[in-house]
Design a protein around this motif. Structure first.
Motif, mmCIF file in Angstrom:
data_model
loop_
_atom_site.group_PDB
_atom_site.id
_atom_site.type_symbol
_atom_site.label_atom_id
_atom_site.label_comp_id
_atom_site.label_asym_id
_atom_site.label_seq_id
_atom_site.Cartn_x
_atom_site.Cartn_y
_atom_site.Cartn_z
ATOM 1 N N ASP A 389 0.820 -1.215 0.000
ATOM 2 C CA ASP A 389 0.000 0.000 0.000
ATOM 3 C C ASP A 389 0.856 1.269 0.000
ATOM 4 O OD1 ASP A 389 -2.368 -1.303 -0.059
ATOM 5 O OD2 ASP A 389 -2.726 -1.256 2.108
ATOM 6 N N LEU A 390 2.159 1.120 0.224
ATOM 7 C CA LEU A 390 3.004 2.317 0.354
ATOM 8 C C LEU A 390 3.248 2.971 -1.004
ATOM 9 C CD1 LEU A 390 5.770 1.140 2.870
ATOM 10 C CD2 LEU A 390 3.674 2.409 3.373
ATOM 11 N N VAL A 391 3.239 4.282 -0.996
ATOM 12 C CA VAL A 391 3.672 5.053 -2.167
ATOM 13 C C VAL A 391 5.140 5.377 -1.906
ATOM 14 C CG1 VAL A 391 3.393 7.209 -3.422
ATOM 15 C CG2 VAL A 391 1.386 6.048 -2.466
ATOM 16 N N THR A 471 4.154 12.854 -4.231
ATOM 17 C CA THR A 471 3.956 11.725 -3.306
ATOM 18 C C THR A 471 2.669 11.950 -2.512
ATOM 19 O OG1 THR A 471 6.349 11.577 -3.109
ATOM 20 C CG2 THR A 471 5.072 10.334 -1.513
ATOM 21 N N ALA A 475 -0.535 9.616 -2.479
ATOM 22 C CA ALA A 475 -0.952 8.989 -1.216
ATOM 23 C C ALA A 475 -2.380 9.372 -0.847
ATOM 24 C CB ALA A 475 0.012 9.365 -0.101
ATOM 25 N N THR A 476 -2.816 10.547 -1.282
ATOM 26 C CA THR A 476 -4.164 11.002 -0.911
ATOM 27 C C THR A 476 -5.155 10.823 -2.052
ATOM 28 O OG1 THR A 476 -3.554 13.242 -1.570
ATOM 29 C CG2 THR A 476 -3.356 12.724 0.770
#
Ligand SMILES: Cc1cc2nc3c(=O)[nH]c(=O)nc-3n(C[C@H](O)[C@H](O)[C@H](O)COP(=O)(O)OP(=O)(O)OC[C@H]3O[C@@H](n4cnc5c(N)ncnc54)[C@H](O)[C@@H]3O)c2cc1C
Length: 525
Positions: A389-391, A471, A475-476
């Motif tokens: 799930d990480l960017v 980023t 992420a949002t």
């Protein structure tokens, strides 16, 4: 200029592996290194007596281990941290902190090269005091080490054990003759420079990131093996300081994992700055002669040799797994490190891994981010956090910098029609022009047919700062369309991002929409 002292070289003189010895990365007697040591491996440190079963035992006190230990202690867990060498790990001691301090000095030379274009006439006789540069590096490292000090972590409630940790069972670790029982454990033992099977290299001796920051004199002739981020950053810095520099890589270009256009800009910059590049080359042998260290290599079918005073090896990383006795704990691993699932759990459900020892993306911010995932997954019930799930952004601190986030550059290039790419040259951004920094670009990839940002690459002097906006957008879930409406101060280099967003919006104006709009405006006249 003289050759660096033999004591700085690994190979015959010192061991390349992490040993209990604190050399070669520190100089005995140096006041800054003494201060560093007092913080991150106090000579008079007495390990505590283990206090029953720990909620979490962390092996490795680098970026990942420290974040996990502090976080767990903050939550009220009973935590032990085991470190065999220097708290702070690679980033503080032999990685990000010293390299970025060194690069800051080298950047001044980049500015001096531009000075006359900017109307600032600098006398020819600008000289380098390499001793001052390196003292500043060691001073900053010692200053920043307060943050990672054994005492600070002990005060946070973490039991600090200095010594090499190894598993003696699925729920037990041994360190310095004591046994630590745990409910959960985190392996955060990091990585080390990869050894290269080049004939003669070990006998001749070479520098790595573990020894180069202790140099006292600038090597007159330096070979850097490895044109990835670490090699590229240090090659440019040493060239700017005045070393004759040859940069080797087996790949045909520098920064092999980056966007091709970005790598081409860096390659041209290196060429302009006088770095000799032996790309797509193969080193056959290294010899020590009266002339210096002779590197014999093959490139484009031709056999060549070069004589240098020092060799820096920066050609990949090896995970630190060997000394952990992982078999006793039922933890599996391969040559890329500990095998973990998407929640960073190993084959033993009570043992997790974070940071370089388990990751493809070996960065401090990833060590930090993965330690946080482990905190959640090891200590809390409920939904698990996932690595996928990480960017993931990263930045290479050459000048200009190359920063990237999201989809791998190669993936984006190969994705074809599924990805749409928009590019803005810094040459058409006013602040790029006023700064005389026109060589870069902002490139953003979106999913075709939508404004969903999949990834981006930026080449600019401060690309590492600029990438954060993208980023955050990723992420949002903020689309590229929206970024066009975000006011960017004029003139900033970040305006390039807004210009890309404007480009995107213009492509949404189909001929039909344009025609309707034209008619509407005419009617309103
Ligand atoms: C020259 C250089 C420059 C870099 N620059 C950047 C940068 O600008 N930005 C960035 O994001 N990243 C950078 N990196 C990468 C960054 O340093 C690493 O990704 C980061 O340090 C990884 O943290 P970690 O906690 O996983 O491992 P480490 O920091 O390596 O920590 C692991 C710790 O475990 C200890 N250990 C190992 N085995 C044992 C054992 N058996 N028992 C006890 N302790 C043990 C080690 O001594 C070490 O202290 C750079 C790296 C290098 C080499």
């Amino acid at each position: 200029m003289q050759k660096p002292t033999e004591a700085n070289f690994v190979g015959t003189t010192t061991s390349q592996t992490h040993s209990s010895s604190l050399s070669p990365c520190l100089t005995p007697g140096d006041k800054h290194d003494r201060r560093l040591l007092a913080n991150v491996h106090p000579p008079d440190w007495v390990n505590p007596i283990p206090d029953g079963r720990y909620n979490l035992v962390v092996i490795g006190g680098g970026s990942a281990g420290l974040v996990a230990a502090a976080g767990a202690a903050g939550l009220g867990a009973k935590v032990a941290l085991v470190e065999k060498h220097l708290l702070g790990g690679d980033c503080l001691n032999v990685g990000c902190v010293p390299s970025k301090s060194l690069i800051r000095s080298a950047r001044v030379f980049g500015d001096l090269a531009l000075a006359s274009d900017l109307g600032v006439m600098v006398p020819d006789a600008v000289t380098l005091d390499f001793g001052v540069v390196m003292e500043r590096v060691r001073g900053l490292r010692a200053e920043i080490s307060e943050h990672d000090s054994a005492q600070r972590f002990a005060d946070l409630g973490v039991d600090i054990f200095l010594g090499e940790g190894r598993f003696i069972g699925p729920e037990q670790i041994e360190v310095a003759g004591q046994v630590l029982d745990f409910k959960k454990a985190l392996i955060a033992t990091g990585s080390r420079p990869m050894r290269l099977p080049i004939q003669g290299l070990e006998q001749v001796g070479y520098l790595t990131n573990e020894s180069i920051f202790e140099l006292r004199e600038l090597p007159r002739r330096l070979a850097v093996i490895g044109a990835g981020p670490i090699g590229a950053e240090l090659a440019q810095a040493f060239r700017r300081f005045g070393s004759e520099l040859i940069l080797f890589d087996m790949m045909p270009r520098v920064l092999g994992r980056e966007d091709q256009q970005a790598a081409a800009i860096i390659q041209q910059t290196f060429r302009d700055e006088g770095i000799v590049m032996a790309l797509g080359s193969r080193i056959n042998q290294v010899l020590l002669t009266e002339r210096g260290r002779v590197i014999q290599y093959a490139v484009d079918g031709a056999r060549k040799e070069v004589v240098v005073d020092a060799i820096l090896v920066a050609a990949g990383r090896t995970p630190n797994v060997e000394s952990l006795n992982l078999e006793a704990a039922g933890v599996t691993y391969h040559d890329k490190g500990i095998i973990v699932d998407d929640g960073l759990c190993s084959a033993n459900p009570n043992i997790f891994a974070a940071g370089d020892v388990a990751l493809k993306h070996q960065f401090t911010h990833m060590a930090d981010a993965t330690a946080r995932i482990v905190l959640q997954n090891a200590l809390f019930p409920g939904p698990r956090k996932k690595l996928s799930d990480l960017v993931v952004p990263w930045s290479t601190y050459t000048d200009p910098e190359v920063a990237h986030v999201g989809i791998d550059p190669q993936e984006a290039e190969e994705a074809g029609p599924a990805v749409e790419t928009f590019v803005q040259a810094m040459a058409d951004v006013d602040r790029g022009r006023t700064d005389g920094e026109t060589g870069g670009f902002v490139k953003i990839h979106v999913r075709r047919g939508s404004d969903q940002i999949l990834g981006a690459t930026i080449v600019a002097r401060h690309a590492g700062e600029m990438i954060n906006e993208l980023t955050l957008a990723m992420a949002t879930g903020t689309g590229l369309k929206k970024l066009a409406g975000v006011i960017h101060p004029y003139p900033t280099q970040s305006e390039a991002i807004k210009k890309v967003a404007d480009q995107y919006n213009r492509t949404r104006l189909t001929p039909r929409v344009k025609s309707i709009f034209r008619h509407w405006l005419a009617w309103r006249r």
